[in-house]
Design a protein around this motif. Structure first.
Motif, PDB file in Angstrom:
ATOM      1  N   ALA A  55       0.860  -1.182   0.000  1.00 32.20           N
ATOM      2  CA  ALA A  55       0.000   0.000   0.000  1.00 32.20           C
ATOM      3  C   ALA A  55       0.892   1.227   0.000  1.00 32.20           C
ATOM      4  CB  ALA A  55      -0.888  -0.009   1.245  1.00 32.20           C
ATOM      5  N   ALA A  56       0.269   2.394  -0.019  1.00 35.08           N
ATOM      6  CA  ALA A  56       1.037   3.635   0.041  1.00 35.08           C
ATOM      7  C   ALA A  56       0.362   4.592   1.016  1.00 35.08           C
ATOM      8  CB  ALA A  56       1.114   4.271  -1.345  1.00 35.08           C
ATOM      9  N   GLY A  57       1.151   5.474   1.593  1.00 37.09           N
ATOM     10  CA  GLY A  57       0.626   6.538   2.455  1.00 37.09           C
ATOM     11  C   GLY A  57      -0.148   5.995   3.641  1.00 37.09           C
ATOM     12  N   THR A  58      -1.300   6.615   3.874  1.00 43.39           N
ATOM     13  CA  THR A  58      -2.128   6.225   5.010  1.00 43.39           C
ATOM     14  C   THR A  58      -2.529   4.751   4.949  1.00 43.39           C
ATOM     15  OG1 THR A  58      -2.931   8.403   5.594  1.00 43.39           O
ATOM     16  CG2 THR A  58      -4.487   6.613   5.885  1.00 43.39           C
ATOM     17  N   ALA A  59      -2.795   4.263   3.743  1.00 44.36           N
ATOM     18  CA  ALA A  59      -3.184   2.856   3.609  1.00 44.36           C
ATOM     19  C   ALA A  59      -2.047   1.944   4.080  1.00 44.36           C
ATOM     20  CB  ALA A  59      -3.565   2.559   2.163  1.00 44.36           C
ATOM     21  N   ALA A  60      -0.802   2.376   3.870  1.00 38.81           N
ATOM     22  CA  ALA A  60       0.337   1.573   4.328  1.00 38.81           C
ATOM     23  C   ALA A  60       0.410   1.577   5.861  1.00 38.81           C
ATOM     24  CB  ALA A  60       1.635   2.102   3.729  1.00 38.81           C
ATOM     25  N   VAL A 154      -8.840  14.988   0.396  1.00 39.68           N
ATOM     26  CA  VAL A 154      -7.570  14.337   0.036  1.00 39.68           C
ATOM     27  C   VAL A 154      -7.022  13.546   1.225  1.00 39.68           C
ATOM     28  CG1 VAL A 154      -5.152  14.821  -0.520  1.00 39.68           C
ATOM     29  CG2 VAL A 154      -6.965  15.866  -1.876  1.00 39.68           C
ATOM     30  N   ALA A 155      -7.128  14.112   2.415  1.00 39.89           N
ATOM     31  CA  ALA A 155      -6.639  13.418   3.607  1.00 39.89           C
ATOM     32  C   ALA A 155      -7.567  12.245   3.921  1.00 39.89           C
ATOM     33  CB  ALA A 155      -6.590  14.372   4.787  1.00 39.89           C
ATOM     34  N   SER A 156      -6.991  11.067   3.988  1.00 39.96           N
ATOM     35  CA  SER A 156      -7.797   9.879   4.232  1.00 39.96           C
ATOM     36  C   SER A 156      -8.051   9.721   5.740  1.00 39.96           C
ATOM     37  CB  SER A 156      -7.044   8.665   3.695  1.00 39.96           C
ATOM     38  OG  SER A 156      -7.828   7.519   3.813  1.00 39.96           O
ATOM     39  N   ALA A 240       1.512  12.181  12.026  1.00 42.89           N
ATOM     40  CA  ALA A 240       2.496  13.088  11.421  1.00 42.89           C
ATOM     41  C   ALA A 240       2.149  13.354   9.957  1.00 42.89           C
ATOM     42  CB  ALA A 240       3.892  12.499  11.546  1.00 42.89           C
ATOM     43  N   LEU A 241       1.753  12.307   9.236  1.00 37.09           N
ATOM     44  CA  LEU A 241       1.425  12.487   7.812  1.00 37.09           C
ATOM     45  C   LEU A 241       0.247  13.456   7.648  1.00 37.09           C
ATOM     46  CD1 LEU A 241       1.770  11.784   4.795  1.00 37.09           C
ATOM     47  CD2 LEU A 241       0.229   9.859   5.145  1.00 37.09           C
ATOM     48  N   LYS A 242      -0.786  13.282   8.468  1.00 36.09           N
ATOM     49  CA  LYS A 242      -1.959  14.158   8.353  1.00 36.09           C
ATOM     50  C   LYS A 242      -1.572  15.606   8.568  1.00 36.09           C
ATOM     51  CE  LYS A 242      -4.495  11.857   6.727  1.00 36.09           C
ATOM     52  NZ  LYS A 242      -4.733  10.463   6.872  1.00 36.09           N
TER      53      LYS A 242
END
Ligand code: M6R
Length: 369
Positions: A55-60, A154-156, A240-242
């Motif tokens: 996965a990538a990003g939040t899904a990861a 956009v932010a999951s 942190a990503l959010k």
């Protein structure tokens, strides 16, 4: 449509309880997992020798949480790979590997390419996806849909909690099939899982205003750190990503145990640090380790924001803010601890006057490699 909400993100965070409930709905019967899409796969679940989550990003990050559940409950070794790193390094996979992809949109090119690569290598592929009929599930051998509903910001957010819930269903099913948990144990975990939507709702009802106000005070902050351990670690990364994504503030997530291996050098007076604190009741050893991490950074002047279970008094003397989450089993905490972090990121972006739904430079689904 946004309805009465100020943004899609605000609406979608408010739908986190529903997203989990809908992902579970109709899939638990008589204390076991009953997902028709998984019919016929039990031999595969019994025989695979490892699982790779891509996965990538939040899904990861959701995948990283899933790894803990799959390993703890089903006792299958699990690797989590960023989809874009996966097929460029000639990974060791084959017919004994189950590759689980996680994607909200089902259109992320990096993830799609990794799924295709895995199939070519003879691995079985299962897609956890939120968008009916998307490309990734069509390219996979099996599908478990999350039923979080359309996610526009956009932010999951709501998709993330649904992705964790879907993986927990899968992990408990595989655990039963492989004889690693008894029916009674599976039934108990499923009961806990079913109680999560109400607990998320409780956080929204009791903490949202407090967190938004707090985010407002923090609007001038230039950097925020996040610490977590075990299942709290991916939640630190997600927090942190959010923050980076929608409030353009430098933010980093760390595994709390890494602190003394480097990141503690970043701590100076006033540095805000969110710490996801494990339950003192459910995970006493990890709790005491994280509490001593807090002591170390508190002593160096960090501004500690603890996300802690209701009734956890140990954090009080060493924290500047405590955001409370309801009691839950150790594995279920990420589904709760992430909610204050989503609210915080949204609150801070709003306080800075930014467009929370459409941050600069980003697209909802990344359909290029
Ligand atoms: O649609 P997907 O779940 O495959 O998307 C993966 C990432 O691009 C996505 O989660 C991204 O990191 C989010 N914008 C984070 O909030």
């Amino acid at each position: 449509e946004k309805g009465g909400w100020s943004s899609f993100m605000a609406k979608e965070v408010s739908e986190e309880p529903e997203a989990v409930a809908n992902t579970l709905r109709g899939r638990i019967r008589d204390g076991v997992v009953a997902i028709p899409e998984l019919d016929g796969l039990d031999d595969l679940f019994r025989e695979v020798s490892r699982i790779v989550i891509i996965a990538a990003g939040t899904a990861a990050y959701a995948g990283m949480v899933g790894k803990y559940a799959l390993e703890t409950w089903a006792r299958v070794p699990v690797d989590v790979d960023l989809a874009h790193e996966f097929h460029y390094r000639d990974p060791v996979i084959g017919p004994d590997t189950l590759v689980i992809s996680i994607s909200q949109s089902g259109e992320t090119m990096d993830t799609l390419m990794a799924v295709k690569y895995a199939r070519e290598r003879g691995a079985k592929t299962l897609s956890i996806c939120n968008t009916q009929g998307a490309t990734i599930p069509r390219e996979s051998d099996a599908i478990v849909y999350t039923h979080a509903g359309p996610e526009v910001a956009v932010a999951s957010t709501k998709a993330f909690v649904a992705q964790i819930a879907a993986q927990y269903l899968l992990a408990l099913h595989i655990a039963l099939v492989r004889g690693k948990l008894s029916r009674t144990e599976v039934a108990q975990h499923l009961l806990e899982l079913e109680a999560i939507p109400e607990k998320i709702q409780h956080i929204l009802d009791t903490e949202q205003e407090h967190i938004e106000q707090f985010a407002h005070w923090m609007a001038d902050t230039r950097s925020v750190l996040f610490l977590g351990r075990h299942v709290g670690y991916p939640i630190a990364l997600e927090g942190a990503l959010k923050l980076k994504e929608i409030s353009y503030i430098h933010a980093e997530g760390f595994a709390a145990g890494e602190l003394k291996h480097g990141p503690i050098a970043l701590i100076e007076p006033g540095q805000p640090v969110f710490v996801i604190v494990p339950s003192p009741r459910e995970a006493p050893v990890m709790h005491s380790k994280v509490v001593s991490n807090i002591r170390e950074i508190h002593a160096r002047g960090a501004r500690v924001i603890a996300i802690a279970e209701e009734g956890d008094a140990a954090v009080l003397p060493i924290s500047d803010e405590v955001l409370r989450v309801p009691l839950a089993g150790a594995m279920f905490e990420p589904l709760l601890a992430v909610v204050p972090l989503h609210i915080f990121a949204m609150g801070l972006a709003t306080a800075k006057g930014l467009d929370v739904d459409q941050p600069r430079n980003l697209a909802k689904s990344v359909t290029v490699e």
